[in-house]
Design a protein around this motif. Structure first.
Motif, short mmCIF file in Angstrom:
data_model
loop_
_atom_site.label_atom_id
_atom_site.label_comp_id
_atom_site.label_asym_id
_atom_site.label_seq_id
_atom_site.Cartn_x
_atom_site.Cartn_y
_atom_site.Cartn_z
N GLY A 240 31.48 -27.96 57.10
CA GLY A 240 32.82 -28.38 57.49
C GLY A 240 33.87 -28.35 56.40
N SER A 241 33.47 -28.01 55.18
CA SER A 241 34.46 -27.95 54.10
C SER A 241 34.40 -26.61 53.39
CB SER A 241 34.19 -29.03 53.05
OG SER A 241 34.08 -30.28 53.67
N VAL A 242 35.52 -26.25 52.74
CA VAL A 242 35.51 -25.08 51.88
C VAL A 242 34.85 -25.48 50.57
CG1 VAL A 242 36.95 -23.46 50.60
CG2 VAL A 242 37.58 -24.11 52.94
N VAL A 243 33.80 -24.76 50.17
CA VAL A 243 33.13 -25.12 48.92
C VAL A 243 33.51 -24.19 47.78
CG1 VAL A 243 31.18 -26.30 49.98
CG2 VAL A 243 31.05 -23.84 49.57
N GLU A 244 33.98 -23.01 48.13
CA GLU A 244 34.41 -22.10 47.07
C GLU A 244 35.44 -21.13 47.62
OE1 GLU A 244 31.29 -20.25 44.86
OE2 GLU A 244 32.69 -19.29 43.49
N GLU A 245 36.39 -20.76 46.77
CA GLU A 245 37.44 -19.88 47.22
C GLU A 245 37.87 -19.02 46.05
OE1 GLU A 245 41.36 -21.49 47.33
OE2 GLU A 245 41.86 -19.37 47.27
N GLY A 246 38.14 -17.75 46.32
CA GLY A 246 38.61 -16.90 45.24
C GLY A 246 38.62 -15.44 45.61
N PRO A 247 39.04 -14.58 44.66
CA PRO A 247 39.03 -13.14 44.93
C PRO A 247 37.61 -12.65 45.17
CG PRO A 247 40.32 -13.66 42.96
CD PRO A 247 39.59 -14.90 43.33
N LEU A 248 37.47 -11.70 46.08
CA LEU A 248 36.16 -11.21 46.50
C LEU A 248 35.26 -10.82 45.34
CD1 LEU A 248 34.31 -10.07 48.87
CD2 LEU A 248 35.36 -7.88 48.31
N ASP A 249 35.78 -9.95 44.44
CA ASP A 249 34.93 -9.40 43.39
C ASP A 249 34.42 -10.50 42.46
OD1 ASP A 249 35.27 -6.95 44.46
OD2 ASP A 249 36.97 -6.41 43.16
N ASP A 250 35.33 -11.43 42.11
CA ASP A 250 34.92 -12.54 41.24
C ASP A 250 33.78 -13.33 41.85
OD1 ASP A 250 36.96 -11.64 39.76
OD2 ASP A 250 38.24 -13.43 39.96
N ILE A 251 33.94 -13.62 43.15
CA ILE A 251 32.94 -14.46 43.81
C ILE A 251 31.61 -13.73 43.90
CG2 ILE A 251 32.31 -15.40 46.06
CD1 ILE A 251 34.91 -16.73 46.23
N LEU A 252 31.64 -12.46 44.23
CA LEU A 252 30.38 -11.72 44.35
C LEU A 252 29.71 -11.55 42.99
CD1 LEU A 252 31.05 -8.91 46.99
CD2 LEU A 252 29.95 -11.12 47.30
N ASP A 253 30.53 -11.30 41.96
CA ASP A 253 29.96 -11.08 40.63
C ASP A 253 29.51 -12.38 39.98
OD1 ASP A 253 30.50 -8.48 40.94
OD2 ASP A 253 32.30 -8.43 39.67
N ARG A 254 30.29 -13.43 40.19
CA ARG A 254 30.03 -14.66 39.45
C ARG A 254 30.29 -15.87 40.35
NH1 ARG A 254 32.39 -17.89 35.55
NH2 ARG A 254 34.46 -17.13 35.95
N PRO A 255 29.39 -16.14 41.30
CA PRO A 255 29.59 -17.30 42.17
C PRO A 255 29.54 -18.58 41.35
CG PRO A 255 27.39 -16.40 42.49
CD PRO A 255 28.13 -15.45 41.60
N LEU A 256 30.39 -19.54 41.68
CA LEU A 256 30.41 -20.80 40.95
C LEU A 256 29.62 -21.88 41.69
CD1 LEU A 256 34.17 -20.87 39.90
CD2 LEU A 256 32.20 -20.29 38.47
N HIS A 257 29.58 -21.77 43.01
CA HIS A 257 28.89 -22.79 43.80
C HIS A 257 27.46 -22.34 44.09
CE1 HIS A 257 28.08 -25.77 46.90
NE2 HIS A 257 29.21 -26.38 46.56
N PRO A 258 26.50 -23.23 43.95
CA PRO A 258 25.10 -22.85 44.22
C PRO A 258 24.89 -22.32 45.63
CG PRO A 258 25.21 -25.01 43.16
CD PRO A 258 26.61 -24.61 43.45
N TYR A 259 25.71 -22.81 46.59
CA TYR A 259 25.57 -22.32 47.97
C TYR A 259 25.98 -20.85 48.06
CZ TYR A 259 26.37 -21.80 52.97
OH TYR A 259 26.34 -21.35 54.25
N THR A 260 27.12 -20.53 47.42
CA THR A 260 27.57 -19.14 47.40
C THR A 260 26.52 -18.25 46.76
OG1 THR A 260 29.75 -20.08 47.01
CG2 THR A 260 29.56 -17.69 46.91
N GLN A 261 25.97 -18.75 45.67
CA GLN A 261 24.94 -17.98 44.99
C GLN A 261 23.75 -17.73 45.92
OE1 GLN A 261 22.47 -19.91 41.95
NE2 GLN A 261 23.12 -18.31 40.53
N GLY A 262 23.38 -18.78 46.66
CA GLY A 262 22.27 -18.65 47.61
C GLY A 262 22.57 -17.60 48.66
N LEU A 263 23.82 -17.63 49.18
CA LEU A 263 24.21 -16.64 50.20
C LEU A 263 24.09 -15.22 49.64
CD1 LEU A 263 27.43 -18.00 51.98
CD2 LEU A 263 25.13 -17.82 52.91
N ILE A 264 24.55 -15.04 48.41
CA ILE A 264 24.52 -13.70 47.81
C ILE A 264 23.08 -13.25 47.60
CG2 ILE A 264 25.13 -12.36 45.76
CD1 ILE A 264 27.62 -14.23 45.53
N ARG A 265 22.24 -14.19 47.14
CA ARG A 265 20.84 -13.82 46.91
C ARG A 265 20.08 -13.55 48.20
NH1 ARG A 265 17.90 -18.00 43.35
NH2 ARG A 265 16.27 -16.47 43.54
N SER A 266 20.63 -14.05 49.34
CA SER A 266 19.95 -13.83 50.62
C SER A 266 20.19 -12.44 51.19
CB SER A 266 20.42 -14.85 51.65
OG SER A 266 20.34 -16.14 51.14
#
Lengths: 335, 325
Positions: A240-266
């Protein structure tokens, strides 16, 4: 570019502290909490998250299509600077389908099975311009069908939905959404039900159309690969909340939130053949039993004691925001 | 389409054949109509003469053969009781029954659909709960009791509506009808309402279920996203989808209306086929029973055909063709 009647804004859409709740026996339960989002004309933004993360509810809240017992309870929804929560129902209906449009997930279900395509297209025009010449309206429908790549558009106007394939139906839905040249389109997983080749075609088509018309596009999906192909900026939602926000490339290359990282690794393509796919352990909590503090902490590999404290979305580098007590630092990144 | 109609026609003929054999043998087994008809004082000679005159001395398959030959030339035999063509007797009474049945169907739709829409749109409102409570009563109360209560209330206590008969009739294409005169209307109102009560309840429930299902559908959400008026969402997008199940059931129920009319006709002394068939069964008047059932089967077939054709008008996904199903 249209400017609104009540004010000017750099953004096509701006959400400020949006909260949507569902009223139940135990009181109101928030499905979406304190969501801030901004999108400029011509921009394509991804709204990513698992099922139950509140991304669809966010989309429906913008459109004013939340059915009871749900309701938008807090915040501002500014479309071209006009707060949709303050306008009368009539004005909201006039904006809906005209300045903002929505496309849904299952193309087999979005078109009414017993009405002809032309009926379902024409009404989208006449609802906003009742006095329009019928021939002109019909030509616009035909052109819209042709634009999304439907062969023989003139003839296909007379067809019924069941005479189209799933991909073609989604094209029809896109054509309907684009009929009035809206400023904003919200696409709620429009390619999830389609096969991969059709998905790629439709994504390319949407990208082109939005660019040509300077339409802002919010693409809701759980699929990061789609986001990678399409968007410039990403909002990652969890519980229900935004946990991370930013430009696409930055987020894919260097996720800051563990959830985002998990999504990318999946994402399967990141794995060696035969290797076990990564999964984020556990599942999204049900909305009436949200964990305290950081809502991701029960599933987080880096969880620490202070994760039980509430945490806000804070700026972390240029144009990036993260809602995490211990954002992933450079050294912890997994390449 | 032609192939389809031919196939349906063939099925109808087969149904008629099987049904007539069953009824013929059934009535033959139940008893001898002569026992019912002849006076107790008749001599054995008179009795034997009558049996021979009616052809009842022949083996049952010979009797059936005679019936079949007559049926092929449109003659279903003379009534034992009235000694007049059975078909003619039925056709005399049929308009009254059909008028009653169609009036009840009309009421069922005109009252049931709007109430069903209201109950489906706002299920938690008090008026919707009231409508649903009414529909439970309509389902549960026996027709004959409600009929008697209606007579008691409207005809006896309030004395505003007549309790029996057809009232003044006018001929339309040679067929007498009641609903075109004020007096006739006042006569048909109570029996039609009595017969319609169950249908109204049924239509309410079907419509409500259809409306609430359609309201939750993605296509209604998409229609709303287009910004069209709520009125158009309900009366075009929702209602047209609701009509599909409604047509099926209403088609089937029209047959039941004609059959159930027997009870209502008896209570309100409505001069329809119901009284005729009841009399025919008690006197074992086989030609009348047979003719009545043949006509009923034919009517059912025609109604079902109309329902199937109506489908293609409402639901574009349904296509009629001559091929196998």
């Amino acid at each position: 570019m249209m400017t609104s009647m009540t004010g000017r804004s750099d953004y096509t859409l701006e959400l400020r502290g949006l909260e949507t709740v569902f009223d139940g026996d135990k009181g109101a339960i928030a499905a979406v909490r304190n969501v801030n989002l901004a999108i400029k004309p011509g921009e394509i933004v991804g709204l990513v998250g698992e099922s139950g993360s509140g991304k669809s509810v966010t989309g429906l809240s913008i459109m004013g299509l939340i059915d009871r017992p749900g309701r938008v309870s807090k915040g501002e929804i500014l479309l071209n600077g006009e707060d949709l929560r303050k306008v009368p129902a009539k004005r909201l209906r006039a904006l809906r389908g005209d300045r903002m449009a929505m496309i849904f997930q299952d193309p087999m279900m979005t078109l009414n099975p017993v009405l002809r395509i032309d009926t379902q297209m024409m009404e989208a025009i006449t609802a906003h311009d009742p006095k329009i010449d019928k021939t002109i309206a019909r030509n616009r429908c035909r052109d819209a069908l042709g634009m999304v790549g439907i062969p023989d558009p003139e003839e296909r106007l007379y067809a019924y939905p069941h005479q189209f394939s799933g991909g073609m139906r989604q094209r029809v839905a896109i054509a309907i959404a684009m009929l009035n040249n809206p400023d904003l389109i919200i696409a709620d997983e429009p390619t999830t039900a389609l096969d991969v080749t059709i998905q790629a075609q439709i994504i390319a088509e949407m990208q082109k159309l939005c660019k040509e018309r300077d339409t802002a596009l919010i693409w809701i999906t759980h699929d990061l690969t789609v986001v990678a192909e399409l968007t410039q900026r990403v909002y990652v939602m969890y519980a229900g909340s935004v946990v991370e926000e930013g430009p696409l490339d930055d987020i894919l290359d260097r996720p800051l939130h563990p959830y985002t990282q998990g999504l990318i690794r999946s994402i399967p393509s990141d794995n060696e053949p035969g290797a076990r796919l990564f999964q984020i352990p556990g599942m999204t909590p049900p909305i009436d039993r949200m964990p305290k503090g950081c809502r991701f902490h029960p599933r987080c590999p880096y969880v620490q004691l202070d994760c039980l404290n509430d945490v806000d979305l804070v700026e972390q580098g240029a144009g990036r925001h993260v809602r995490c007590v211990h954002p992933i630092s450079q050294g912890e990144q997994i390449s | 389409m032609t192939a389809y109609l031919l196939r349906r026609g063939g099925q109808t003929i087969l149904t008629l054949l099987v049904m007539s054999i069953l009824v013929f043998v059934g009535v033959y087994l139940v008893g001898n109509p002569v026992d019912v008809m002849i006076s107790a004082t008749a001599t054995p000679q008179e009795r034997a003469d009558l049996i021979m005159r009616m052809g009842l001395d022949q083996p049952v398959w010979v009797q059936y053969w005679h019936f079949l030959k007559g049926a092929l030339s449109g003659d279903l035999g003379n009534s034992f009781l009235y000694n007049r063509p059975a078909l003619g007797l039925i056709f005399e009474r049929m308009p009254a029954t059909l008028e009653l049945a169609f009036s009840a169907l009309f009421m069922g739709l005109v009252v049931g659909i709007p109430l069903g829409v209201v109950a489906g749109l706002r299920p938690s409102r008090p008026e919707s709960r009231g409508i649903m409570a009414f529909s439970i009563l309509g389902f549960s109360l026996p027709t004959f009791w409600v009929g008697l209560m209606m007579i008691l209330l409207f005809a006896v206590k309030l004395d505003i509506l007549p309790a029996s008969g057809r009232g003044e009739t006018v001929d339309v294409l040679g067929v007498p009808v009641s609903f075109l005169t004020l007096d006739g209307l006042s006569h048909i109102f109570l029996p039609a309402l009595n017969l319609a009560l169950f249908k109204i309840s049924l239509v309410i429930r079907l419509t409500r279920a259809g409306v609430s299902e359609a309201l939750q559908s993605e296509y209604v959400r998409f229609a709303r996203a287009k910004g069209i008026s709520e009125w158009r969402v309900v009366f075009l997008h929702v209602l047209k989808n609701t009509l599909i199940p409604l047509i099926t059931v209403v088609g089937l129920e029209l047959g039941a209306l004609i059959a159930f009319a027997v009870v209502t006709e008896t209570i309100f002394s409505w001069p329809g086929m119901g009284k005729l068939i009841i009399d025919a069964i008690t006197t074992l008047d086989r030609p009348v029973i047979l003719a009545y059932l043949m006509i009923t089967v034919l009517m059912f077939t025609v109604i079902n055909l109309i329902v199937d054709l109506a489908y293609t008008l409402v639901d574009p996904r349904v296509k009629i063709d001559g091929g196998s199903e």
